[in-house]
Design an enzyme around this catalytic site. Structure first.
Site, PDB file in Angstrom:
ATOM      1  N   HIS A 181      -1.365  -1.522  -4.065  1.00 35.11           N
ATOM      2  CA  HIS A 181      -2.635  -1.297  -3.361  1.00 35.11           C
ATOM      3  C   HIS A 181      -2.811   0.209  -3.178  1.00 35.11           C
ATOM      4  CE1 HIS A 181      -5.874  -2.531  -0.593  1.00 35.11           C
ATOM      5  NE2 HIS A 181      -5.492  -1.507   0.159  1.00 35.11           N
ATOM      6  N   SER A 205       0.856  -1.188   0.000  1.00 32.11           N
ATOM      7  CA  SER A 205       0.000   0.000   0.000  1.00 32.11           C
ATOM      8  C   SER A 205       0.885   1.229   0.000  1.00 32.11           C
ATOM      9  CB  SER A 205      -0.885   0.018   1.252  1.00 32.11           C
ATOM     10  OG  SER A 205      -1.351   1.337   1.462  1.00 32.11           O
ATOM     11  N   HIS A 250      -8.597   0.239  -3.516  1.00 34.25           N
ATOM     12  CA  HIS A 250      -9.426   0.038  -2.331  1.00 34.25           C
ATOM     13  C   HIS A 250     -10.181   1.336  -2.032  1.00 34.25           C
ATOM     14  CE1 HIS A 250      -9.390  -0.883   2.325  1.00 34.25           C
ATOM     15  NE2 HIS A 250     -10.604  -0.871   1.812  1.00 34.25           N
ATOM     16  N   ASP A 271      -5.092   3.172  -1.661  1.00 36.05           N
ATOM     17  CA  ASP A 271      -6.106   3.456  -0.645  1.00 36.05           C
ATOM     18  C   ASP A 271      -6.752   4.808  -0.883  1.00 36.05           C
ATOM     19  OD1 ASP A 271      -6.023   1.178   1.158  1.00 36.05           O
ATOM     20  OD2 ASP A 271      -3.958   1.780   1.569  1.00 36.05           O
ATOM     21  N   MET A 292      -9.475   7.453   0.142  1.00 35.25           N
ATOM     22  CA  MET A 292     -10.292   7.820   1.318  1.00 35.25           C
ATOM     23  C   MET A 292     -10.948   9.178   1.089  1.00 35.25           C
ATOM     24  SD  MET A 292      -7.779   6.672   4.398  1.00 35.25           S
ATOM     25  CE  MET A 292      -6.788   5.171   4.303  1.00 35.25           C
ATOM     26  N   MET A 297     -10.775  -6.518   6.211  1.00 33.30           N
ATOM     27  CA  MET A 297     -10.024  -5.466   6.919  1.00 33.30           C
ATOM     28  C   MET A 297      -9.580  -6.022   8.274  1.00 33.30           C
ATOM     29  SD  MET A 297      -9.635  -2.863   5.020  1.00 33.30           S
ATOM     30  CE  MET A 297      -8.709  -1.984   6.283  1.00 33.30           C
ATOM     31  N   MET A 341     -12.382   3.519   0.026  1.00 35.67           N
ATOM     32  CA  MET A 341     -12.991   3.783   1.343  1.00 35.67           C
ATOM     33  C   MET A 341     -13.772   5.081   1.218  1.00 35.67           C
ATOM     34  SD  MET A 341      -9.709   2.564   3.516  1.00 35.67           S
ATOM     35  CE  MET A 341      -8.708   2.676   2.045  1.00 35.67           C
ATOM     36  N   ASP A 357      -5.947  -6.780   4.965  1.00 39.12           N
ATOM     37  CA  ASP A 357      -5.391  -5.428   4.891  1.00 39.12           C
ATOM     38  C   ASP A 357      -5.349  -4.778   6.275  1.00 39.12           C
ATOM     39  OD1 ASP A 357      -4.680  -2.849   4.196  1.00 39.12           O
ATOM     40  OD2 ASP A 357      -6.487  -2.441   3.007  1.00 39.12           O
TER      41      ASP A 357
HETATM   42  C1  DX5 Z   1      -6.085   1.245   6.004  1.00 37.47           C
HETATM   43  C2  DX5 Z   1      -5.672   0.942   4.586  1.00 37.47           C
HETATM   44  C3  DX5 Z   1      -4.514   0.028   4.512  1.00 37.47           C
HETATM   45  C4  DX5 Z   1      -3.253   0.585   5.116  1.00 37.47           C
HETATM   46  C5  DX5 Z   1      -2.367  -0.543   5.523  1.00 37.47           C
HETATM   47  O1  DX5 Z   1      -7.248   1.971   6.011  1.00 37.47           O
HETATM   48  O2  DX5 Z   1      -6.745   0.327   3.895  1.00 37.47           O
HETATM   49  O3  DX5 Z   1      -4.282  -0.404   3.179  1.00 37.47           O
HETATM   50  O4  DX5 Z   1      -2.554   1.424   4.259  1.00 37.47           O
HETATM   51  O5  DX5 Z   1      -1.287  -0.014   6.201  1.00 37.47           O
HETATM   52  P1  DX5 Z   1      -0.504  -0.832   7.325  1.00 37.47           P
HETATM   53  O6  DX5 Z   1       0.102  -2.038   6.639  1.00 37.47           O
HETATM   54  O7  DX5 Z   1       0.518   0.135   7.782  1.00 37.47           O
HETATM   55  O8  DX5 Z   1      -1.482  -1.227   8.379  1.00 37.47           O
HETATM   56 ZN    ZN Z   2      -6.312  -0.697   1.935  1.00 36.07          ZN
END
Ligand code: DX5
Ligand code: ZN
Length: 216
Positions: A32, A7, A65, A34, A36, A136, A67, A174
């Site tokens: 990956h 990620s 991903h 993320d 948000m 998750m 969110m 994740d």
């Molecule tokens: C959290 C994200 C993850 C995050 C993982 O909301 O979806 O993908 O970046 O990071 P680590 O491996 O540091 O928990």
């Molecule tokens: Zn993620």
């Protein structure tokens, strides 16, 4: 062998090109991404324009991903930006089956993510339409959080269901996955692990990416 999806949330964004080259050298299977929205989760990251820029510098498949609330509004934008897998949260999309079909209509793989408190029963009737389920293992929103142990039960149970029903979908986890716990998490039945801080906190990102690919 388990596939690794670094990620970039924890990457140095001022040097994203260099960081992605290191992931490539380390044999990353996916990137990956993320996304948000500051609404579904209490944090804001990036959207299609950034993903499109990164698409120009690497051929590694993009595992996007989302969110975000009502992700169905933006599926086409993420397809155009170069997503290979688009994963939406079951908690964020009311007409989930419709959203899955919309993703697949573009020839992109469709995934659904479950927050730690969301039971597997919430996706029982869409499982057969999915290419991927993202479990998750932290509450989404931030990198660098601690792995939630009870999610292992959920991974094991999903693996059992997928094997029993002979479903053709990947199981991904994740959050909070590090060198000192990834083996026992993978053994619960995973196909893909997402690793953020566990890779980017390393001195040597290439070597660290490789380490997560070692079979368990
Ligand atoms: C959290 C994200 C993850 C995050 C993982 O909301 O979806 O993908 O970046 O990071 P680590 O491996 O540091 O928990
Ligand atoms: Zn993620």
């Amino acid at each position: 062998m388990v596939k690794v999806a670094p990620s970039i949330l924890s990457a140095d964004f001022a040097n994203l090109k260099g960081q992605i080259e290191k992931l490539e050298k380390g044999g990353a299977d996916y990137i990956h991404l993320d996304v948000m929205d500051g609404n579904f989760v209490p944090n804001i990251t990036f959207g299609p324009p950034l993903i499109k820029k990164i698409r120009n510098i690497t051929d590694i498949p993009f595992d996007v991903h989302l969110m975000i609330e009502k992700p169905e509004r933006y599926i086409e934008d993420f397809v155009k930006a170069g997503a290979d897998i688009i994963t939406v949260h079951v908690e964020a999309s009311v007409h989930l089956h419709r959203t899955i079909e919309a993703i697949k209509s573009y020839g992109v793989k469709a995934g659904v993510a479950l927050n730690p408190a969301t039971p597997l029963s919430s996706i029982e009737y869409v499982l057969e339409y999915l290419d991927l389920v993202l479990i998750m293992t932290v509450n989404p929103g931030f990198g660098g959080q601690k792995f939630i142990e009870s999610t292992k039960r959920k991974i094991r149970k999903l693996r059992q269901i997928v094997d029993e029903k002979n479903l053709n979908l990947l199981i991904e986890a994740d959050g909070g996955i590090k060198l000192d716990n990834y083996k026992e998490i993978v053994e619960c039945g995973l196909d893909i692990i997402v690793v953020g801080s566990g890779i980017f906190e390393a001195e040597d990102i290439v070597e660290r990416t490789r380490m997560f690919k070692i079979s368990v």
